[in-house]
Design an enzyme around this catalytic site. Sequence first.
Site, PDB file in Angstrom:
ATOM      1  N   ASP A   3      -6.825  -7.946  -0.560  1.00 31.65           N
ATOM      2  CA  ASP A   3      -5.603  -8.751  -0.068  1.00 31.65           C
ATOM      3  C   ASP A   3      -5.945 -10.052   0.268  1.00 31.65           C
ATOM      4  OD1 ASP A   3      -2.677  -8.241   0.679  1.00 31.65           O
ATOM      5  OD2 ASP A   3      -3.752  -8.798   2.670  1.00 31.65           O
ATOM      6  N   GLU A  61      -6.421 -10.658  -4.757  1.00 29.82           N
ATOM      7  CA  GLU A  61      -5.070 -11.130  -4.710  1.00 29.82           C
ATOM      8  C   GLU A  61      -5.497 -12.649  -4.269  1.00 29.82           C
ATOM      9  OE1 GLU A  61      -0.602 -10.929  -2.360  1.00 29.82           O
ATOM     10  OE2 GLU A  61      -2.632 -10.701  -1.307  1.00 29.82           O
ATOM     11  N   HIS A 114       4.854  -4.721  -4.708  1.00 33.30           N
ATOM     12  CA  HIS A 114       5.565  -4.638  -3.529  1.00 33.30           C
ATOM     13  C   HIS A 114       5.878  -5.624  -2.978  1.00 33.30           C
ATOM     14  CE1 HIS A 114       1.399  -5.537  -2.412  1.00 33.30           C
ATOM     15  NE2 HIS A 114       1.815  -5.500  -0.999  1.00 33.30           N
ATOM     16  N   ASP A 115       5.416  -6.827  -3.350  1.00 31.62           N
ATOM     17  CA  ASP A 115       5.746  -8.129  -2.869  1.00 31.62           C
ATOM     18  C   ASP A 115       7.041  -8.948  -3.332  1.00 31.62           C
ATOM     19  OD1 ASP A 115       4.097  -7.834  -0.419  1.00 31.62           O
ATOM     20  OD2 ASP A 115       2.454  -8.686  -1.615  1.00 31.62           O
TER      21      ASP A 115
HETATM   22  C1  GLC Z   1      -0.310  -9.610   0.987  1.00 30.88           C
HETATM   23  C2  GLC Z   1       0.319  -8.289   0.680  1.00 30.88           C
HETATM   24  C3  GLC Z   1       1.384  -8.364   1.480  1.00 30.88           C
HETATM   25  C4  GLC Z   1       1.185  -8.755   2.799  1.00 30.88           C
HETATM   26  C5  GLC Z   1       0.115  -9.692   3.056  1.00 30.88           C
HETATM   27  C6  GLC Z   1      -0.585  -9.986   4.414  1.00 30.88           C
HETATM   28  O1  GLC Z   1       0.146 -10.782   0.220  1.00 30.88           O
HETATM   29  O2  GLC Z   1       0.497  -8.151  -0.737  1.00 30.88           O
HETATM   30  O3  GLC Z   1       2.257  -7.167   1.122  1.00 30.88           O
HETATM   31  O4  GLC Z   1       2.026  -8.825   3.771  1.00 30.88           O
HETATM   32  O5  GLC Z   1      -0.934  -9.875   2.317  1.00 30.88           O
HETATM   33  O6  GLC Z   1      -1.203  -8.912   4.444  1.00 30.88           O
END
Ligand code: GLC
Length: 551
Positions: free
Chosen positions: A202, A251, A319-320
């Site tokens: 993440d 990510e 999920h985002d």
């Molecule tokens: C990433 C996740 C997201 C989260 C963020 C903070 O972007 O995919 O859902 O809110 O990190 O952890």
Amino acid sequence: MEQTNAWWKEAVGYQIYPRSFYDSNNDGIGDLNGIREKLPYLVDLGIDFIWINPIYASPNVDNGYDISDYEAILDEFGTMEEFDLLLEEAHAHGIKIIMDLVINHSSDQHEWFIESKKSLDNPYRDYYIWADGTPDNQPPSKWESIFGGSIWAYDEETQQYYMHVFAKEQPDLNWENEALKNEVFAMIKRWLDKGIDGFRLDAISHIKKAPYQTKPANHPFDPFMNVPGIETHLEDLRDLFNQYDIMTVGEASGVSATQAPKWVGEDGYFNMIFEFDHISLWNKEETGNLDVVQLKHALATWQLALDGQGWNALYMENHDVPRSVSAFGNDTDYWQESAKAIALMYFFLQGTPFIYQGQEIGMTNYPYTSIDEIDAVDSRAFYFRLLEEGRTNEEALRIVGKTTRDNSRTPMQWTADKHAGFSKQKPWLLTNPNAVEINVDRQKDEAESILNFYKKLIAVRKNSDTLIYGSFTHYLAKHPQVFVYERSLADEHYLVVVNLTETPAVVEFPEEISTYHWTPILGNQTPGTSIEKIITLNPYEAQLFARGVAR
Ligand code: GLC
Ligand code: CA
């Protein structure tokens, strides 16, 4: 250049948002036993691994992305014994498990932060990023948090500010502190020794921060996004990961296609990264029509940048972001066609395809009528900002409704029953009323359903080295409606032709294509248009062809 073989290159992934996948004990919240019960469904779909969003102990300010204990399971989701059982049964079914690793920040309820806050000389103080305010007691820098507002929160007790790239309940871990780093690495090792199959990392491009005086150059997040020096930390992570036969996907916002080979090359930090160039293309306040040329450009740029140099993670949902059929397709008049067109379009690019839960049945955005229906912390803040800026409730709701990540977090639609067969209890987030029409139960029996189309895509990809490892050639880059690309390995060639719009599209193929016969393999229309020098595709028509002999 050729690609070396690896299991994770041949695999197809499925992302599970556990809170909304399946509720086994009817408390309205999806859980680990719910995932376990649905393993046969996943086997039938044909996927090879699941990536599960965070299931660790968390006060849930950001739905599990604020972790208070990295080695405990959130009560609502189950117990560590239940996790072990899930891992064991998944493995018995031939499904690997990829965990979400959230190590840019923790929860403010994590023991480390509770200690850190206590005093300036607490041994945990430097596990987080603390700084004095300016002489006139302003935050140490003007940087903006990704969730809005200052990146700094003031702590009365010790009269310093701490940094939070996301919500203020998500303080950033200080990667420059060796003790913290060692603890994080030991924790990672314990999970890997348990036998999990990898991690999705993440927000990993944020772990390094620039000096506080740094002013954002191009992008407001520049001082804490892919900052030089990050490589040291990433190399250390890589060296740990390399001790295991696992899969890693980072990510990586702020990492460009040109920088990507360093991240995901043979010697890269991860096996692949999630890039943001294509996914953000819909993401404009007043989204009009999809700019097909831009979308193709974004995807093709990553394909070419990593050709023989690294590996792509392919995705159209997570999920985002909102549902792809609503954001990129047409979820009313061409719901089925456009869902399939988007699927075929990304599935045969070079990389590992990820399917987000519900995408395989064409789940759509939610028809919001009130802000009370929205849960996501960032979307709610966005809504209230819009009101402050003078937007009407109606306007603000339309914008937030279209863009909120809650769209993809509504309960998985298993059946036409109440609460979509997700739970017998009112779920934690509203169920989309179209579950009556759009659900697994119905689609599993319909030969031409989106669900069965995904099964075919998976099977076709699995049986073709060319579709997995073959090189990528982009044609007609400037065509405003149609995406055409070829995958080739030795003498084998496949052609993907997809109309991404709701109007018929005329295509004139270049010689390299039109001199051959092409056999249709899979498509979303029967019969599909066959390849001639000039053809007209139906709205959202999508076809995969295999090359035959010359004409
Ligand atoms: C990433 C996740 C997201 C989260 C963020 C903070 O972007 O995919 O859902 O809110 O990190 O952890
Ligand atoms: Ca439950």
